[in-house]
Design a protein around this motif. Structure first.
Motif, PDB file in Angstrom:
ATOM      1  N   LEU A 257       0.652  -1.365   0.178  1.00 10.66           N
ATOM      2  CA  LEU A 257      -0.062   0.071  -0.012  1.00 10.66           C
ATOM      3  C   LEU A 257       0.795   1.295  -0.023  1.00 10.66           C
ATOM      4  O   LEU A 257       0.668   2.267  -0.803  1.00 10.66           O
ATOM      5  CB  LEU A 257      -0.939  -0.238   1.205  1.00 10.66           C
ATOM      6  CG  LEU A 257      -1.939   1.252   1.438  1.00 10.66           C
ATOM      7  CD1 LEU A 257      -2.584   1.623   0.233  1.00 10.66           C
ATOM      8  CD2 LEU A 257      -2.626   1.007   2.772  1.00 10.66           C
ATOM      9  N   GLN A 258       1.972   1.193   0.810  1.00 14.78           N
ATOM     10  CA  GLN A 258       2.679   2.463   0.873  1.00 14.78           C
ATOM     11  C   GLN A 258       3.453   2.445  -0.525  1.00 14.78           C
ATOM     12  O   GLN A 258       3.482   3.783  -0.903  1.00 14.78           O
ATOM     13  CB  GLN A 258       3.747   2.200   2.100  1.00 14.78           C
ATOM     14  CG  GLN A 258       3.405   2.308   3.423  1.00 14.78           C
ATOM     15  CD  GLN A 258       4.518   2.224   4.273  1.00 14.78           C
ATOM     16  OE1 GLN A 258       5.706   2.246   3.881  1.00 14.78           O
ATOM     17  NE2 GLN A 258       4.052   1.769   5.648  1.00 14.78           N
ATOM     18  N   LEU A 259       3.884   1.568  -1.127  1.00 10.83           N
ATOM     19  CA  LEU A 259       4.547   1.516  -2.437  1.00 10.83           C
ATOM     20  C   LEU A 259       3.556   2.161  -3.414  1.00 10.83           C
ATOM     21  O   LEU A 259       3.911   2.938  -4.271  1.00 10.83           O
ATOM     22  CB  LEU A 259       5.155   0.239  -2.685  1.00 10.83           C
ATOM     23  CG  LEU A 259       5.671   0.133  -4.222  1.00 10.83           C
ATOM     24  CD1 LEU A 259       7.023   1.066  -4.240  1.00 10.83           C
ATOM     25  CD2 LEU A 259       6.143  -1.251  -4.635  1.00 10.83           C
ATOM     26  N   VAL A 260       2.320   1.879  -3.530  1.00 11.93           N
ATOM     27  CA  VAL A 260       1.460   2.161  -4.659  1.00 11.93           C
ATOM     28  C   VAL A 260       0.978   3.705  -4.380  1.00 11.93           C
ATOM     29  O   VAL A 260       1.019   4.406  -5.332  1.00 11.93           O
ATOM     30  CB  VAL A 260       0.089   1.398  -4.386  1.00 11.93           C
ATOM     31  CG1 VAL A 260      -0.990   2.090  -5.232  1.00 11.93           C
ATOM     32  CG2 VAL A 260       0.371  -0.050  -4.785  1.00 11.93           C
ATOM     33  N   VAL A 261       0.867   4.069  -2.937  1.00 13.57           N
ATOM     34  CA  VAL A 261       0.721   5.485  -2.697  1.00 13.57           C
ATOM     35  C   VAL A 261       1.864   6.367  -3.337  1.00 13.57           C
ATOM     36  O   VAL A 261       1.704   7.641  -3.969  1.00 13.57           O
ATOM     37  CB  VAL A 261       0.339   5.922  -1.266  1.00 13.57           C
ATOM     38  CG1 VAL A 261       0.324   7.110  -0.853  1.00 13.57           C
ATOM     39  CG2 VAL A 261      -0.993   5.140  -0.619  1.00 13.57           C
ATOM     40  N   CYS A 262       3.025   5.969  -2.860  1.00 17.97           N
ATOM     41  CA  CYS A 262       4.384   6.570  -3.504  1.00 17.97           C
ATOM     42  C   CYS A 262       4.463   6.580  -5.158  1.00 17.97           C
ATOM     43  O   CYS A 262       4.697   7.839  -5.396  1.00 17.97           O
ATOM     44  CB  CYS A 262       5.599   5.946  -3.026  1.00 17.97           C
ATOM     45  SG  CYS A 262       5.833   6.343  -1.113  1.00 17.97           S
TER      46      CYS A 262
END
Length: 469
Positions: free
Chosen positions: A117-122
């Motif tokens: 999720l953090q990677l997708v947001v970034c």
């Protein structure tokens, strides 16, 4: 104080006089834009190489990992046209430099992500920076060089994109094998900082000296308002389409949800078309889209990038399924963007000078279609797949720069950033479809049958581009 700081950030600085006075200074500006073009396509092609590593690292399936690419593309598609319109007001150089800074910052964050999720947001934030660059790249080239050099300059920009595409598979496989998937994102940081520094000194002002960012219209002032509803409909239609395709490719959603998403995408697309007809400041200006040569050119641009990206995503899957090592597969796939770069820069010199840009489009589409047919018919493997990929890439290298030239010559100068944003929006939509469709085909029919079916369909789509050219 804040207003003064904001005005200072949004006021473009002129180039040093030694740069501005040089008679070939426009090529320095083209080179700076090429850095952004290279970075954007390197990111697009290198990311697919980390999908297996991300599946293992985050313990998720392939359809979930696919959103590392699709989240970037969705935000890009939604923002390219509105950022192009905003750039005509704020200044294209300002937006372009801000895009480099935001892209580098988000890339650093993506490499530090602790969850999918953090990677997708970034990646979504990274796409905002990418949109700020891409919405202005074509306009900066087309309006920054003399008319007689426009096709050459756009060809050089396309070659920089192809170089990023060519290096992505090889570099990505090496980084994943010998370092970590995180370096696939961290490698963008120094390139982004270099582009920011080069743009500051080498890009010309796109504001007049007396220009200042326009204030927002006061309520009830009668000034035309930003088309927020159009932006929401555009984002909703593209998200529903790609989410539906991704769900059909393996996301855990029931069949009726997949059908509902695809129907929702169609309904929102119709609503978007109606909204743009009555909006004061439409995201996608109907008058511009309906300009002779623009509508067909946008369709050809979408097809061209669909043809470019489908083999880049599909090829490694088909090759690895036959036992080809991942690093070898990356080298084989690089034949397509490498041939694209050759055709976009020097390949056109082999053609008759009398051949028009429309003729180059038709020839390029025919050559690309022939390469895809060969790829579908020949056995899959390093010796037999590289040559058809190179043929397809060479055809696309003739097609896309000529098509971009035709469109940019038809777009009024005062709408150049909006027009450039439209060109890049359909390019990104073609890229997104080129990422989603191979995953769907492989999920439904496997690498061999699904892959060959997609290649035959792509050859048919190339024939459509030939007819529209």
């Amino acid at each position: 104080m804040r207003a003064t700081l904001l005005t200072g950030l949004l006021t473009e600085r002129p180039r040093p006089r030694i740069v501005a006075d040089w008679r070939h200074a426009h090529w320095l500006a083209v080179g700076t834009v090429c850095l952004g073009a290279f970075l954007g396509q390197l990111t697009a092609s290198i990311t697919s190489l980390v999908f297996p590593a991300l599946e293992h690292s985050f313990q998720v399936n392939f359809a979930a990992v696919e959103w590392v690419a699709l989240a970037y593309l969705l935000v890009l598609v939604a923002l390219l046209a509105p950022i192009g319109r905003l750039s005509d007001v704020v200044g294209r150089k300002t937006m372009y430099l801000g895009g480099f800074a935001l892209f580098a910052l988000a890339s650093a964050g993506a490499g530090l992500a602790d969850s999918l999720l953090q990677l997708v947001v970034c990646r979504a934030v990274q796409a905002v920076g990418g949109a700020m660059m891409q919405a202005n790249s074509v306009a900066l080239v087309a309006r920054g060089v003399p008319e007689r050099h426009m096709r050459t300059a756009l060809g050089i920009q396309a070659a920089a994109q192809a170089l990023g595409l060519a290096l992505g598979p090889t570099l990505g496989s090496l980084l994943v094998a010998h370092a970590s998937w995180r370096w696939v994102f961290w490698i963008n940081v120094p390139i982004g900082l270099l582009g920011l520094l080069a743009g500051w000194y080498l890009l010309p002002r796109t504001q007049r000296p007396c220009d200042r960012p326009a204030p927002a219209p006061a309520p009830g002032s009668g000034e035309r308002r930003f088309d927020l509803l159009g932006l929401v409909l555009l984002a909703g239609a593209s998200t529903a389409l790609l989410l539906g395709l991704s769900s059909a490719s393996g996301l855990p959603l029931p069949w009726w949800a997949v059908v509902g998403l695809l129907l929702l995408s169609a309904v929102l697309a119709v609503a978007l078309a109606r909204q743009e007809q009555r909006a004061d400041r439409p995201i996608i200006p109907p008058g511009l889209v309906n300009t002779p040569g623009i509508r067909a050119g946008l369709v050809v641009a979408l097809i061209g990038y669909l043809l470019l990206f489908c083999p880049l995503v599909l090829g490694p899957v088909m090759l690895v399924a036959t036992g080809t090592p991942a690093t070898t597969a990356g080298l084989v796939i690089a034949a397509l963007p490498a041939a694209f770069a050759v055709a976009a820069t020097v390949g056109g010199s082999l053609l008759p000078r009398s051949l028009s840009d429309a003729g180059r489009c038709r020839l390029g589409a025919a050559v690309a279609g022939a390469g895809l047919v060969l790829l579908a018919l020949l056995p899959v493997g390093p010796p037999t797949s590289a040559a058809p990929l190179a043929v397809a890439g060479y055809g696309l290298g003739l097609l896309l720069p000529a098509n971009n030239t035709l469109m940019m010559r038809s777009i009024p100068a005062e709408s150049s950033a909006v027009g450039g944003g439209l060109v890049n929006m359909v390019r990104s939509l073609g890229t997104a479809l080129g990422t989603a469709l191979p995953v769907l085909a492989v999920h439904l029919a496997g690498p061999a049958v699904g892959g060959r079916t997609v290649l035959v369909l792509l050859a048919a789509v190339a024939a459509l581009a030939h007819a529209l050219g």
